[in-house]
Design a protein around this motif. Structure first.
Motif, PDB file in Angstrom:
ATOM      1  N   HIS A   1      -5.312  -7.853  -1.294  1.00 41.13           N
ATOM      2  CA  HIS A   1      -4.873  -7.087  -2.465  1.00 41.13           C
ATOM      3  C   HIS A   1      -3.558  -7.605  -3.038  1.00 41.13           C
ATOM      4  O   HIS A   1      -2.782  -6.846  -3.629  1.00 41.13           O
ATOM      5  CB  HIS A   1      -4.803  -5.600  -2.106  1.00 41.13           C
ATOM      6  CG  HIS A   1      -6.153  -5.045  -1.733  1.00 41.13           C
ATOM      7  ND1 HIS A   1      -7.085  -4.706  -2.674  1.00 41.13           N
ATOM      8  CD2 HIS A   1      -6.735  -4.847  -0.533  1.00 41.13           C
ATOM      9  CE1 HIS A   1      -8.191  -4.294  -2.065  1.00 41.13           C
ATOM     10  NE2 HIS A   1      -8.004  -4.368  -0.757  1.00 41.13           N
ATOM     11  N   ASP A   2      -3.318  -8.890  -2.853  1.00 36.07           N
ATOM     12  CA  ASP A   2      -2.164  -9.585  -3.450  1.00 36.07           C
ATOM     13  C   ASP A   2      -0.827  -8.888  -3.207  1.00 36.07           C
ATOM     14  O   ASP A   2       0.024  -8.799  -4.096  1.00 36.07           O
ATOM     15  CB  ASP A   2      -2.377  -9.784  -4.952  1.00 36.07           C
ATOM     16  CG  ASP A   2      -3.585 -10.655  -5.257  1.00 36.07           C
ATOM     17  OD1 ASP A   2      -3.795 -11.633  -4.512  1.00 36.07           O
ATOM     18  OD2 ASP A   2      -4.305 -10.348  -6.222  1.00 36.07           O
ATOM     19  N   GLY A   3      -0.651  -8.353  -1.993  1.00 35.69           N
ATOM     20  CA  GLY A   3       0.624  -7.739  -1.634  1.00 35.69           C
ATOM     21  C   GLY A   3       0.838  -6.355  -2.196  1.00 35.69           C
ATOM     22  O   GLY A   3       1.927  -5.793  -2.046  1.00 35.69           O
ATOM     23  N   ASP A   4      -0.171  -5.764  -2.829  1.00 35.05           N
ATOM     24  CA  ASP A   4      -0.047  -4.413  -3.384  1.00 35.05           C
ATOM     25  C   ASP A   4      -0.265  -3.405  -2.267  1.00 35.05           C
ATOM     26  O   ASP A   4      -1.393  -3.176  -1.818  1.00 35.05           O
ATOM     27  CB  ASP A   4      -1.066  -4.198  -4.509  1.00 35.05           C
ATOM     28  CG  ASP A   4      -0.872  -2.881  -5.227  1.00 35.05           C
ATOM     29  OD1 ASP A   4      -0.523  -1.874  -4.575  1.00 35.05           O
ATOM     30  OD2 ASP A   4      -1.089  -2.852  -6.455  1.00 35.05           O
ATOM     31  N   LEU A   5       0.811  -2.792  -1.814  1.00 40.27           N
ATOM     32  CA  LEU A   5       0.779  -1.884  -0.679  1.00 40.27           C
ATOM     33  C   LEU A   5      -0.163  -0.701  -0.914  1.00 40.27           C
ATOM     34  O   LEU A   5      -0.967  -0.361  -0.047  1.00 40.27           O
ATOM     35  CB  LEU A   5       2.198  -1.390  -0.376  1.00 40.27           C
ATOM     36  CG  LEU A   5       2.387  -0.513   0.844  1.00 40.27           C
ATOM     37  CD1 LEU A   5       2.024  -1.250   2.116  1.00 40.27           C
ATOM     38  CD2 LEU A   5       3.825  -0.030   0.911  1.00 40.27           C
ATOM     39  N   ASP A   6      -0.088  -0.088  -2.074  1.00 37.56           N
ATOM     40  CA  ASP A   6      -0.921   1.080  -2.374  1.00 37.56           C
ATOM     41  C   ASP A   6      -2.403   0.721  -2.390  1.00 37.56           C
ATOM     42  O   ASP A   6      -3.234   1.446  -1.832  1.00 37.56           O
ATOM     43  CB  ASP A   6      -0.512   1.711  -3.711  1.00 37.56           C
ATOM     44  CG  ASP A   6       0.880   2.316  -3.655  1.00 37.56           C
ATOM     45  OD1 ASP A   6       1.299   2.754  -2.562  1.00 37.56           O
ATOM     46  OD2 ASP A   6       1.550   2.345  -4.703  1.00 37.56           O
ATOM     47  N   GLU A   7      -2.749  -0.398  -3.025  1.00 35.40           N
ATOM     48  CA  GLU A   7      -4.148  -0.822  -3.079  1.00 35.40           C
ATOM     49  C   GLU A   7      -4.665  -1.209  -1.694  1.00 35.40           C
ATOM     50  O   GLU A   7      -5.805  -0.904  -1.345  1.00 35.40           O
ATOM     51  CB  GLU A   7      -4.322  -1.993  -4.056  1.00 35.40           C
ATOM     52  CG  GLU A   7      -4.193  -1.589  -5.504  1.00 35.40           C
ATOM     53  CD  GLU A   7      -5.260  -0.596  -5.941  1.00 35.40           C
ATOM     54  OE1 GLU A   7      -6.446  -0.777  -5.594  1.00 35.40           O
ATOM     55  OE2 GLU A   7      -4.893   0.375  -6.627  1.00 35.40           O
ATOM     56  N   ALA A   8      -3.833  -1.879  -0.908  1.00 36.16           N
ATOM     57  CA  ALA A   8      -4.234  -2.269   0.444  1.00 36.16           C
ATOM     58  C   ALA A   8      -4.493  -1.037   1.300  1.00 36.16           C
ATOM     59  O   ALA A   8      -5.483  -0.968   2.030  1.00 36.16           O
ATOM     60  CB  ALA A   8      -3.170  -3.154   1.077  1.00 36.16           C
ATOM     61  N   LEU A   9      -3.623  -0.041   1.206  1.00 41.04           N
ATOM     62  CA  LEU A   9      -3.792   1.190   1.977  1.00 41.04           C
ATOM     63  C   LEU A   9      -5.046   1.933   1.528  1.00 41.04           C
ATOM     64  O   LEU A   9      -5.816   2.432   2.361  1.00 41.04           O
ATOM     65  CB  LEU A   9      -2.567   2.085   1.849  1.00 41.04           C
ATOM     66  CG  LEU A   9      -2.615   3.391   2.649  1.00 41.04           C
ATOM     67  CD1 LEU A   9      -2.725   3.103   4.144  1.00 41.04           C
ATOM     68  CD2 LEU A   9      -1.398   4.239   2.345  1.00 41.04           C
ATOM     69  N   LYS A  10      -5.273   1.985   0.235  1.00 34.10           N
ATOM     70  CA  LYS A  10      -6.460   2.662  -0.300  1.00 34.10           C
ATOM     71  C   LYS A  10      -7.737   1.998   0.220  1.00 34.10           C
ATOM     72  O   LYS A  10      -8.665   2.685   0.681  1.00 34.10           O
ATOM     73  CB  LYS A  10      -6.417   2.634  -1.830  1.00 34.10           C
ATOM     74  CG  LYS A  10      -7.565   3.324  -2.501  1.00 34.10           C
ATOM     75  CD  LYS A  10      -7.423   3.227  -4.014  1.00 34.10           C
ATOM     76  CE  LYS A  10      -8.672   3.728  -4.710  1.00 34.10           C
ATOM     77  NZ  LYS A  10      -8.587   3.539  -6.155  1.00 34.10           N
ATOM     78  N   ALA A  11      -7.790   0.683   0.180  1.00 34.21           N
ATOM     79  CA  ALA A  11      -8.969  -0.046   0.651  1.00 34.21           C
ATOM     80  C   ALA A  11      -9.174   0.151   2.150  1.00 34.21           C
ATOM     81  O   ALA A  11     -10.294   0.377   2.611  1.00 34.21           O
ATOM     82  CB  ALA A  11      -8.842  -1.529   0.319  1.00 34.21           C
ATOM     83  N   TRP A  12      -8.075   0.079   2.916  1.00 34.50           N
ATOM     84  CA  TRP A  12      -8.184   0.283   4.358  1.00 34.50           C
ATOM     85  C   TRP A  12      -8.693   1.692   4.661  1.00 34.50           C
ATOM     86  O   TRP A  12      -9.552   1.884   5.512  1.00 34.50           O
ATOM     87  CB  TRP A  12      -6.844   0.057   5.052  1.00 34.50           C
ATOM     88  CG  TRP A  12      -6.916   0.406   6.508  1.00 34.50           C
ATOM     89  CD1 TRP A  12      -7.366  -0.394   7.514  1.00 34.50           C
ATOM     90  CD2 TRP A  12      -6.590   1.658   7.108  1.00 34.50           C
ATOM     91  NE1 TRP A  12      -7.335   0.281   8.703  1.00 34.50           N
ATOM     92  CE2 TRP A  12      -6.865   1.548   8.474  1.00 34.50           C
ATOM     93  CE3 TRP A  12      -6.096   2.855   6.613  1.00 34.50           C
ATOM     94  CZ2 TRP A  12      -6.652   2.594   9.368  1.00 34.50           C
ATOM     95  CZ3 TRP A  12      -5.889   3.907   7.490  1.00 34.50           C
ATOM     96  CH2 TRP A  12      -6.172   3.762   8.858  1.00 34.50           C
ATOM     97  N   LYS A  13      -8.159   2.689   3.953  1.00 37.89           N
ATOM     98  CA  LYS A  13      -8.566   4.090   4.168  1.00 37.89           C
ATOM     99  C   LYS A  13     -10.052   4.268   3.871  1.00 37.89           C
ATOM    100  O   LYS A  13     -10.755   4.959   4.626  1.00 37.89           O
ATOM    101  CB  LYS A  13      -7.715   5.020   3.290  1.00 37.89           C
ATOM    102  CG  LYS A  13      -8.038   6.492   3.445  1.00 37.89           C
ATOM    103  CD  LYS A  13      -7.575   7.021   4.775  1.00 37.89           C
ATOM    104  CE  LYS A  13      -7.739   8.537   4.811  1.00 37.89           C
ATOM    105  NZ  LYS A  13      -8.488   8.995   5.961  1.00 37.89           N
TER     106      LYS A  13
END
Length: 148
Positions: A127-139
């Motif tokens: 997710h190109d270093g986007d913390l919020d998007e990475a967390l959303k995808a992981w969740k």
């Protein structure tokens, strides 16, 4: 008024001498008073300060005599928590930024019930270093695994 840049070089304006002190987060008006041998009240008068807090100013004029002219001071722009975090991150090198983001994502993942540092690194990369998007995808993936 004299001006000193970078805490020490005097400049002249209007025939008076003052020093320009660039305010750091750790500075206090009492500390500046002791450092420069000028009363707290005189520093406040010259800078038009009414409180004891000075962190809102980027610089202060420090009079070298009791005759220095009073000046209206401008506050530096307030830094919000998010803006401060971004500025701190921008000051770090890239590796430190990646480590900081990975650690932040890993902590959030752990708080939600699982995950590893390697997963945090992978999701951030995806997710190109986007913390919020990475967390959303992981969740979403975590919830899917828990349901299955």
């Amino acid at each position: 008024i004299s001006e000193i840049d970078a805490e020490g070089t005097k400049k002249e304006a209007e025939g008076e001498q003052v020093l320009v002190h660039h305010v750091k987060p750790s500075d206090t008006i009492q500390g500046l008073s002791l450092l420069y041998g000028v009363s707290v009240q005189r520093i406040k008068e010259v800078n038009g300060i009414y409180s004891s807090t000075i962190v809102q100013y980027s610089s202060l004029l420090i009079p070298t005599s009791e005759d220095a002219v009073c000046v209206k001071r401008k506050r530096k722009p307030a830094m919000t928590g998010r803006r401060k975090q971004l500025e701190d991150l921008m000051a770090m090198d890239n590796a430190a930024v990646e480590d900081s983001l990975q650690t932040a994502l890993y902590r959030k993942m752990c708080a939600l019930g699982g995950g590893s540092l390697q997963q945090a690194k992978a999701y951030l990369s995806l997710h190109d270093g986007d913390l919020d998007e990475a967390l959303k995808a992981w969740k979403e993936d975590f919830d899917w695994e828990e349901a299955g």
